[in-house]
Design a protein around this motif. Sequence first.
Motif, PDB file in Angstrom:
ATOM      1  N   PHE A  47     -23.387-137.464  14.770  1.00 49.59           N
ATOM      2  CA  PHE A  47     -24.680-138.057  14.398  1.00 49.59           C
ATOM      3  C   PHE A  47     -25.641-137.055  13.754  1.00 49.59           C
ATOM      4  CE2 PHE A  47     -22.976-140.254  18.120  1.00 49.59           C
ATOM      5  CZ  PHE A  47     -22.930-141.565  17.673  1.00 49.59           C
ATOM      6  N   PHE A  48     -25.428-135.771  13.985  1.00 49.82           N
ATOM      7  CA  PHE A  48     -26.342-134.758  13.470  1.00 49.82           C
ATOM      8  C   PHE A  48     -25.560-133.692  12.708  1.00 49.82           C
ATOM      9  CE2 PHE A  48     -28.330-136.485  17.281  1.00 49.82           C
ATOM     10  CZ  PHE A  48     -29.587-136.819  16.812  1.00 49.82           C
ATOM     11  N   TYR A  49     -26.280-132.986  11.841  1.00 51.43           N
ATOM     12  CA  TYR A  49     -25.677-131.920  11.048  1.00 51.43           C
ATOM     13  C   TYR A  49     -25.242-130.799  11.984  1.00 51.43           C
ATOM     14  CZ  TYR A  49     -25.204-128.638   7.132  1.00 51.43           C
ATOM     15  OH  TYR A  49     -24.737-127.744   6.212  1.00 51.43           O
ATOM     16  N   PRO A  50     -23.969-130.399  11.976  1.00 54.00           N
ATOM     17  CA  PRO A  50     -23.493-129.387  12.934  1.00 54.00           C
ATOM     18  C   PRO A  50     -24.242-128.061  12.872  1.00 54.00           C
ATOM     19  CG  PRO A  50     -21.628-130.496  11.901  1.00 54.00           C
ATOM     20  CD  PRO A  50     -22.864-130.955  11.177  1.00 54.00           C
ATOM     21  N   ILE A  51     -24.622-127.618  11.671  1.00 60.84           N
ATOM     22  CA  ILE A  51     -25.336-126.345  11.557  1.00 60.84           C
ATOM     23  C   ILE A  51     -26.675-126.407  12.291  1.00 60.84           C
ATOM     24  CG2 ILE A  51     -26.431-124.723   9.972  1.00 60.84           C
ATOM     25  CD1 ILE A  51     -23.437-124.551   9.911  1.00 60.84           C
ATOM     26  N   GLY A 158     -29.306-106.946   4.346  1.00 55.13           N
ATOM     27  CA  GLY A 158     -28.625-107.406   5.544  1.00 55.13           C
ATOM     28  C   GLY A 158     -27.112-107.439   5.357  1.00 55.13           C
ATOM     29  N   ILE A 159     -26.421-107.844   6.375  1.00 54.10           N
ATOM     30  CA  ILE A 159     -24.964-107.971   6.321  1.00 54.10           C
ATOM     31  C   ILE A 159     -24.635-109.415   5.952  1.00 54.10           C
ATOM     32  CG2 ILE A 159     -22.797-107.689   7.579  1.00 54.10           C
ATOM     33  CD1 ILE A 159     -24.208-105.739   9.416  1.00 54.10           C
ATOM     34  N   GLN A 160     -24.076-109.610   4.773  1.00 53.96           N
ATOM     35  CA  GLN A 160     -23.819-110.944   4.250  1.00 53.96           C
ATOM     36  C   GLN A 160     -22.324-111.273   4.321  1.00 53.96           C
ATOM     37  OE1 GLN A 160     -26.394-112.800   3.252  1.00 53.96           O
ATOM     38  NE2 GLN A 160     -27.965-111.199   3.259  1.00 53.96           N
ATOM     39  N   SER A 161     -22.027-112.563   4.173  1.00 55.32           N
ATOM     40  CA  SER A 161     -20.648-113.062   4.085  1.00 55.32           C
ATOM     41  C   SER A 161     -19.791-112.597   5.272  1.00 55.32           C
ATOM     42  CB  SER A 161     -20.002-112.621   2.766  1.00 55.32           C
ATOM     43  OG  SER A 161     -20.753-113.066   1.654  1.00 55.32           O
ATOM     44  N   VAL A 162     -20.317-112.780   6.458  1.00 55.20           N
ATOM     45  CA  VAL A 162     -19.575-112.414   7.659  1.00 55.20           C
ATOM     46  C   VAL A 162     -18.506-113.477   7.922  1.00 55.20           C
ATOM     47  CG1 VAL A 162     -19.725-111.970  10.145  1.00 55.20           C
ATOM     48  CG2 VAL A 162     -21.604-111.281   8.617  1.00 55.20           C
ATOM     49  N   PRO A 163     -17.241-113.099   8.000  1.00 54.14           N
ATOM     50  CA  PRO A 163     -16.194-114.100   8.245  1.00 54.14           C
ATOM     51  C   PRO A 163     -16.223-114.577   9.696  1.00 54.14           C
ATOM     52  CG  PRO A 163     -15.244-111.910   8.204  1.00 54.14           C
ATOM     53  CD  PRO A 163     -16.697-111.742   7.828  1.00 54.14           C
ATOM     54  N   LEU A 173     -12.386-121.005  12.836  1.00 54.97           N
ATOM     55  CA  LEU A 173     -13.820-121.253  13.012  1.00 54.97           C
ATOM     56  C   LEU A 173     -14.543-121.505  11.697  1.00 54.97           C
ATOM     57  CD1 LEU A 173     -14.793-118.680  15.794  1.00 54.97           C
ATOM     58  CD2 LEU A 173     -14.152-121.082  16.027  1.00 54.97           C
ATOM     59  N   SER A 174     -13.826-121.433  10.585  1.00 52.18           N
ATOM     60  CA  SER A 174     -14.461-121.791   9.320  1.00 52.18           C
ATOM     61  C   SER A 174     -14.723-123.289   9.243  1.00 52.18           C
ATOM     62  CB  SER A 174     -13.594-121.353   8.142  1.00 52.18           C
ATOM     63  OG  SER A 174     -12.343-122.029   8.164  1.00 52.18           O
ATOM     64  N   LEU A 247     -22.519-115.307  13.669  1.00 42.07           N
ATOM     65  CA  LEU A 247     -21.265-115.962  13.308  1.00 42.07           C
ATOM     66  C   LEU A 247     -21.502-117.346  12.706  1.00 42.07           C
ATOM     67  CD1 LEU A 247     -19.016-115.042  16.381  1.00 42.07           C
ATOM     68  CD2 LEU A 247     -18.923-114.071  14.077  1.00 42.07           C
ATOM     69  N   VAL A 248     -22.493-118.048  13.223  1.00 39.74           N
ATOM     70  CA  VAL A 248     -22.777-119.397  12.719  1.00 39.74           C
ATOM     71  C   VAL A 248     -23.243-119.343  11.272  1.00 39.74           C
ATOM     72  CG1 VAL A 248     -24.331-121.381  12.935  1.00 39.74           C
ATOM     73  CG2 VAL A 248     -23.256-120.419  14.975  1.00 39.74           C
ATOM     74  N   PHE A 249     -24.240-118.502  10.984  1.00 39.95           N
ATOM     75  CA  PHE A 249     -24.824-118.441   9.650  1.00 39.95           C
ATOM     76  C   PHE A 249     -24.147-117.408   8.757  1.00 39.95           C
ATOM     77  CE2 PHE A 249     -28.151-120.390  12.200  1.00 39.95           C
ATOM     78  CZ  PHE A 249     -28.533-121.443  11.400  1.00 39.95           C
ATOM     79  N   GLN A 250     -23.274-116.613   9.331  1.00 42.51           N
ATOM     80  CA  GLN A 250     -22.466-115.633   8.608  1.00 42.51           C
ATOM     81  C   GLN A 250     -23.300-114.545   7.924  1.00 42.51           C
ATOM     82  OE1 GLN A 250     -20.019-118.991   6.657  1.00 42.51           O
ATOM     83  NE2 GLN A 250     -18.486-117.387   7.016  1.00 42.51           N
ATOM     84  N   PHE A 251     -24.404-114.191   8.540  1.00 39.96           N
ATOM     85  CA  PHE A 251     -25.198-113.058   8.063  1.00 39.96           C
ATOM     86  C   PHE A 251     -26.114-112.563   9.183  1.00 39.96           C
ATOM     87  CE2 PHE A 251     -27.698-116.809   6.730  1.00 39.96           C
ATOM     88  CZ  PHE A 251     -28.904-116.537   7.363  1.00 39.96           C
TER      89      PHE A 251
END
Length: 339
Positions: A47-51, A158-163, A173-174, A247-251
Motif C-alpha cells: 500500500f505504501f512506497y517501500p523507500i 559523500g560516499i555514493q553508489s553503495v551496493p 537486497l537490490s 544501505l537503504v539510500f545507498q549513500f
Amino acid sequence: MRDMTDMSHSAAKPSSGPRAERSATASMTYAAFLIAGLAFLVVAPAFFYPIFLMKLLCFALFACAFNLLLGYTGLLSFGHAAFFGGAAYFTAHVVKEWGFPPELGLLTGVAGAALLGLVMGYVAIRRQGIYFAMITLALSQMFFFFCLQAEFTKGEDGIQSVPRGHLFGFIDLSQSTSMYYFVLAVFLIGMVIIWRFINSPFGMILKSIRENEARATSLGYSVARYKLGAFVMSAALAGLAGGLKALVFQFATLTDVAWQMSGEVILMTLLGGIGTLIGPIFGAGLVVTLQNYLATSEFPVTIVTGVVFMVCVLVFRRGIIGEFYASRLGRKLGFEHRR
C-alpha cells in the motif's frame, strides 16, 4: 539489604484487585496493538512506497535509541548525529571499498558507533544538565569536521553508489521488497533489545538515576558507569539505524552527521513522548510523513514541522503518546504502569 529483600519479596507476591485487572487489561491491549502493528508492517509494502517505509523504520529506530538515553536515563544529548552518521559512513565505506556483505557492514557501523559513543560518553558524563548537552554538541561538531576533511568520507560529495549486496550470500537486497523485510527485521531486533534493556535490572537502575541521582549514589551504585553504559548502548543502536539508512539510500553524506540531524531526532522523541517505548516511533512517523508528503508541495516543510511541534508542546506537554497514557482512558487501560 533487608529493605531490598523485603521489597523483592513483596514484589514477588501476586497482585490482586483493580490494579491487577488494569495490568492484565493493559497487557492484552499491548498484545493486540503489537499484533496489529506487526501485521500492518508485513503488508505495508502493498500500500505504501517501500523507500518511504524503510526511511520511517530507520528514523523510528534512531528515535528509540535516543529515547533510551533521554527518556530512561535523563540525559539530553545534542550529539547523536555523530553516531547515526558515523555508522552510515563506516557501513558505506566497508561495503563499497572493502566488499563486505551487508550484514558485516552493518555490524561494522554498530561497532564504530559504539566505540565513538564510548569515547564521547567518557568525556561528556563528567558533566550534568546543559553542560552535558553542550559537550555532546561540541564533540559531535568535531566529528562533523573530521568527516568533512577525512579522505575516506569523500568530503562534501559523500560516499555514493553503495551496493546493497546479498544478505547471507543469497538474498538480493537490490530488490526493494527484500530490502524492506530486512530493514523490518533489523528494526524489530532493535526494538526487542531496547525493550529488554529498559526492563532489565540495569534499566531499573537507570530509571532510579533519572528520578533521583543522589539517592542512587547513596545506595552504592556507580552512577557514572551506568550512565556510560546507557550512552554506549544508545550510540550503538543509533549506529544500527544509521548503517541501515546508508544501505537503504545507498549513500552517506554530511547531512547524516550535521547538528540538524540531532535536532530532528530530539523533535521526533518529544513529539511522540519521552520515556515511552512507542512514543518515539509515533513521533518519527509523524515527522517523516510530513517531510515526505510536503516535499513536493508549496508548503515549507520546516515551518509546518515547527508549527506542529509548537502545537504539541502547548497541547501535549508529555508528547502525544505520553498524554494518551496519562489520560483517563490510558489510566483505565493501565498504560500508566507500562511506560
